[in-house]
Design a protein around this motif. Sequence first.
Motif, PDB file in Angstrom:
ATOM      1  N   ARG A  33       8.426  10.131  22.263  1.00  0.00           N
ATOM      2  CA  ARG A  33       9.094   9.291  21.253  1.00  0.00           C
ATOM      3  C   ARG A  33      10.053  10.127  20.407  1.00  0.00           C
ATOM      4  O   ARG A  33      11.185   9.746  20.142  1.00  0.00           O
ATOM      5  N   LEU A  44      13.275  20.669  16.162  1.00  0.00           N
ATOM      6  CA  LEU A  44      12.124  19.761  16.235  1.00  0.00           C
ATOM      7  C   LEU A  44      11.049  20.512  17.006  1.00  0.00           C
ATOM      8  O   LEU A  44      11.238  20.841  18.182  1.00  0.00           O
ATOM      9  N   GLY A  45       9.946  20.850  16.330  1.00  0.00           N
ATOM     10  CA  GLY A  45       9.007  21.812  16.908  1.00  0.00           C
ATOM     11  C   GLY A  45       7.632  21.262  17.206  1.00  0.00           C
ATOM     12  O   GLY A  45       7.479  20.182  17.747  1.00  0.00           O
ATOM     13  N   GLY A  46       6.621  22.064  16.839  1.00  0.00           N
ATOM     14  CA  GLY A  46       5.241  21.713  17.171  1.00  0.00           C
ATOM     15  C   GLY A  46       4.795  22.393  18.450  1.00  0.00           C
ATOM     16  O   GLY A  46       3.784  22.007  19.036  1.00  0.00           O
ATOM     17  N   THR A  47       5.551  23.410  18.861  1.00  0.00           N
ATOM     18  CA  THR A  47       5.262  24.110  20.122  1.00  0.00           C
ATOM     19  C   THR A  47       5.450  25.615  19.923  1.00  0.00           C
ATOM     20  O   THR A  47       6.129  26.051  18.981  1.00  0.00           O
ATOM     21  N   ALA A  54       5.843  14.733  24.139  1.00  0.00           N
ATOM     22  CA  ALA A  54       6.181  14.071  22.859  1.00  0.00           C
ATOM     23  C   ALA A  54       7.438  13.220  23.090  1.00  0.00           C
ATOM     24  O   ALA A  54       8.515  13.504  22.565  1.00  0.00           O
ATOM     25  N   THR A 101      10.245  19.976  21.068  1.00  0.00           N
ATOM     26  CA  THR A 101       8.933  19.324  21.014  1.00  0.00           C
ATOM     27  C   THR A 101       8.232  19.477  22.366  1.00  0.00           C
ATOM     28  O   THR A 101       8.836  19.844  23.383  1.00  0.00           O
ATOM     29  N   HIS A 102       6.956  19.132  22.367  1.00  0.00           N
ATOM     30  CA  HIS A 102       6.133  19.233  23.582  1.00  0.00           C
ATOM     31  C   HIS A 102       6.685  18.295  24.663  1.00  0.00           C
ATOM     32  O   HIS A 102       7.193  17.211  24.333  1.00  0.00           O
ATOM     33  N   GLN A 118      -4.697  11.771  21.572  1.00  0.00           N
ATOM     34  CA  GLN A 118      -4.045  10.460  21.637  1.00  0.00           C
ATOM     35  C   GLN A 118      -4.240   9.751  22.972  1.00  0.00           C
ATOM     36  O   GLN A 118      -3.864   8.598  23.116  1.00  0.00           O
ATOM     37  N   PHE A 163      10.442  11.357  10.275  1.00  0.00           N
ATOM     38  CA  PHE A 163      11.688  11.049   9.572  1.00  0.00           C
ATOM     39  C   PHE A 163      11.797   9.560   9.237  1.00  0.00           C
ATOM     40  O   PHE A 163      12.668   9.160   8.476  1.00  0.00           O
ATOM     41  N   LYS A 207      -2.612  17.457  31.394  1.00  0.00           N
ATOM     42  CA  LYS A 207      -1.195  17.082  31.526  1.00  0.00           C
ATOM     43  C   LYS A 207      -0.458  18.274  32.116  1.00  0.00           C
ATOM     44  O   LYS A 207      -0.924  19.416  31.956  1.00  0.00           O
ATOM     45  N   LEU A 218       7.736  19.651  11.852  1.00  0.00           N
ATOM     46  CA  LEU A 218       6.469  19.356  12.525  1.00  0.00           C
ATOM     47  C   LEU A 218       6.078  17.923  12.189  1.00  0.00           C
ATOM     48  O   LEU A 218       6.402  17.432  11.111  1.00  0.00           O
ATOM     49  N   ALA A 219       5.342  17.290  13.098  1.00  0.00           N
ATOM     50  CA  ALA A 219       4.962  15.892  12.869  1.00  0.00           C
ATOM     51  C   ALA A 219       3.955  15.754  11.732  1.00  0.00           C
ATOM     52  O   ALA A 219       3.891  14.723  11.068  1.00  0.00           O
TER      53      ALA A 219
END
Length: 259
Positions: A91, A20-23, A89, A85-86, A151, A63, A208, A44-45
Amino acid sequence: MPRPMVHLAARPHAARVLVLGGTAEGRSLAEALQRNGIDAVSTLAGRVARPRLPVGEVRIGGFGGVAGLVSHLREDGYTHIVDATHPFATRMSEHAGAAADRTGIPIIRLARPGWSHDPRATTWHWVSTLDEARERAEGLGERPFLTTGRQTLDHFHPWRNRPVLVRVVEPLEEPPPAWTIILDRGPYAVAGEQELMCSHPVDVLLTKDSGGAYTSAKLDAAHALGVPVVILRRPGGREDIPQTSNVTGVLDWLGVADG
Ligand code: NAP
């Protein structure tokens, strides 16, 4: 046809890993898994129009909650989950933990260290919520530099008439006219950050605790310019899920000798 579950320690090549990525960490891990011949899929989301893609197989899009992730894990025969994931992230991380519980598939968290060990961290203004960040920043400056992500921007609507500098990856639909929006993404250099923070100019930075080197130049620039930093603490994760801060830690967990 579902693939059979295997014991990785006995047959490392038989693993199938869901990353599960995005980083940046997720991309580094995908490279390391490919280099070592491990079957892996990065996900990726799908929030960014032109994402930086990891090497290897990539799946884009959610998903459909925990139930969707459980089905996907079973149908695609995954043996391991890496939550890369970050750190904010939350959730996706919660869903990954719940899906691991329901399927019995082992999971590890790959998360870069935060910035709290930086020698200057004691001079930063640590907050736990975005509303607290806004309130704290109001006592420190009048021209904020907001780097907390698209967000989070609803929390800063009380500032719609202020000269706020906002940096985001994707365009905003209807930003307040008083705001200056910069579209960009890391990695950033200190000189460029200093130039940006002088040319606008800003007098308080909001961020952050993302950690890592990609976006840390703004902290150096703020320090050099004497700009105060308001920083959002990381949300807590599940303590029963093993955690590592680097790709080697994941390879060790998988029983793979990096070659
Ligand atoms: P989030 O709130 O934790 O997740 C919201 C939903 O997006 C999840 O329930 C899931 O949808 C889907 N999703 C999130 N990450 C996914 C992934 N890697 N693969 C497939 N589906 C995913 O996530 P977020 O904070 O919006 O972040 C979205 C993505 O951007 C993440 O991949 C994260 O690593 C990356 N990112 C986030 C930040 C940040 O500050 N939050 C910063 C940089 C990068 P379903 O429920 O439908 O499965």
